[in-house]
Design an enzyme around this catalytic site. Structure first.
Site, PDB file in Angstrom:
ATOM      1  N   ASP A 104      40.828  55.778  60.956  1.00 34.27           N
ATOM      2  CA  ASP A 104      42.053  55.116  60.960  1.00 34.27           C
ATOM      3  C   ASP A 104      42.085  53.982  59.895  1.00 34.27           C
ATOM      4  O   ASP A 104      43.271  53.798  59.052  1.00 34.27           O
ATOM      5  CB  ASP A 104      42.260  54.050  62.081  1.00 34.27           C
ATOM      6  CG  ASP A 104      42.761  54.956  63.334  1.00 34.27           C
ATOM      7  OD1 ASP A 104      42.850  56.034  63.299  1.00 34.27           O
ATOM      8  OD2 ASP A 104      42.472  54.256  64.508  1.00 34.27           O
ATOM      9  N   ASP A 127      45.168  62.766  65.912  1.00 36.58           N
ATOM     10  CA  ASP A 127      45.527  61.697  64.715  1.00 36.58           C
ATOM     11  C   ASP A 127      44.786  61.716  63.697  1.00 36.58           C
ATOM     12  O   ASP A 127      45.543  61.094  62.460  1.00 36.58           O
ATOM     13  CB  ASP A 127      45.418  60.181  65.650  1.00 36.58           C
ATOM     14  CG  ASP A 127      45.955  60.363  67.027  1.00 36.58           C
ATOM     15  OD1 ASP A 127      45.505  61.303  67.983  1.00 36.58           O
ATOM     16  OD2 ASP A 127      46.301  59.362  67.369  1.00 36.58           O
TER      17      ASP A 127
END
Length: 373
Positions: A88, A143
């Protein structure tokens, strides 16, 4: 121009994108953008949209806002603080490339190099797949392709680090290998190599649901990454085919009434499931980009028009004080069971959805313009 020629009772997509960007920029200084004072993908996705707006409109204030965020967190030597144990952390690095291209400020390249170094230290599965985070050992999430893939390819092209092409090809191929469902053509949100998570299928290691936004990150990544590969790279063809197959599968589950997609994509018949904005926007982006780049058939304009009209009609409103609002955005979400996903908080103007909305609208704009609207 196909179905985009139809008369639609909505404004130019760019008008909505600017309305949302202006609302959020008027609400938050760059210091206040949540999570405040952190190098984080929430801000990264939103600012990627803001920079696309700058490219589309030429309005310098959009560029300056994104630059101010980077300058807040990057010092004179290109140092920045970021989480070193998760994919992330990398995504916000996408804003560094247009900032450098415009300013030629080497701080942005130095910061990008620091983010690039993360690939060498992230833990991996036995096949070389990046763990999504150290807090989620042995797990690959859809993701993660967006969090780490597009940045790696842009960095590879900037610095001629060709090994990064192979790295991203490997990551995508592993995700597809382990998460694709043969029956629906959809991809499960996560895969646990260790098969230790409560949600992990004891045979496959997959999580049990098709979560809208995770699939959205994936198809947006593919739509963006194809052009970053060298022109004769064999995986251009592989990724085009994968994008085509995924969009075909996704479109089977488009809600007939609203044109949007459900939080759990294939279970729209359940009363507690709900139409989610960010995933719908990411699908719209991938479809629009696919059409614009020639990866997808223009027949998908019908799907796109229906989604566009439904999004504006059902998920946006303007408040009494003139703020433009996008509703029903799922907050940050881990992998889990059905009840977990459908009970997640629904936010308004959450940066996940705001960024996805602005990106979708900017990618829709050329189709809208070519239709003469």
């Amino acid at each position: 121009m196909g179905s985009m020629d139809q008369s639609i009772a909505v404004k130019s997509p760019l008008t909505y994108a600017e309305a949302l960007a202006n609302t959020i920029m008027n609400t938050y200084t760059v210091e206040e953008l949540p999570p405040a004072n952190r190098w984080h993908y929430h801000q990264g996705v939103f600012l990627c949209g803001v920079l696309r707006l700058w490219e589309a409109t030429g309005e310098k204030r959009y560029f300056e806002y994104a630059k101010a965020y980077a300058d807040l967190l990057i010092d004179d030597n290109g140092n920045l603080l970021f989480r070193r144990d998760e994919l992330d952390a990398i995504q916000a690095g996408l804003i560094l490339f247009p900032l450098y291209e415009q300013t030629k400020d080497e701080r942005y390249v130095k910061a990008a190099k620091r983010l690039r170094s993360l690939y060498g230290t992230l833990n991996r599965t036995s096949e070389g797949g990046f763990w999504h985070k150290d807090g989620y050992p042995y797990q690959m999430w859809l993701d993660g392709l967006y969090m780490g893939g597009p940045f790696a390819l842009k960095y590879a092209n900037l610095k001629q680090e060709t090994e990064l092409f192979d790295q991203v090809v490997l990551q995508e191929s592993l995700m597809r290998k382990h998460t694709k469902d043969a029956k629906t053509g959809l991809f499960y949100h996560a895969w646990d190599e260790a098969k230790k998570m409560p949600w992990a299928n004891e045979e496959t290691g997959c999580s049990p649901e098709f979560w809208a936004r995770s699939i959205g990150w994936y198809v947006m990544s593919l739509a963006d990454m194809i052009e970053e590969l060298p022109k004769k790279h064999p995986n251009r063809h592989v990724w085009k085919n994968t994008l085509q197959d995924m969009i075909k599968s996704i479109c089977r589950y488009q809600d007939k009434e609203t044109g949007l997609w459900y939080q759990i994509v294939d279970k729209g018949d359940r009363s507690d499931n709900w139409l989610e904005s960010s995933g719908s926007c990411l699908y719209m982006y991938a479809i629009a980009k696919g059409i614009n780049k020639g990866y997808l058939d223009r027949a998908y304009e019908t799907t796109l028009l229906k989604a566009y009209q439904g999004l504006i009609q059902h998920k946006t409103e303007t408040s009494e004080d003139g703020a433009f609002l996008v509703k029903d955005i799922c907050v940050g979400t881990s992998a889990g069971f059905y009840d977990y996903y459908v009970s997640r908080e629904r936010s308004t103007n959450d940066l996940h959805g705001a960024g996805a909305f602005i990106l979708a609208m900017t990618e829709l704009e050329p189709l809208f313009r070519s239709a003469g609207k």
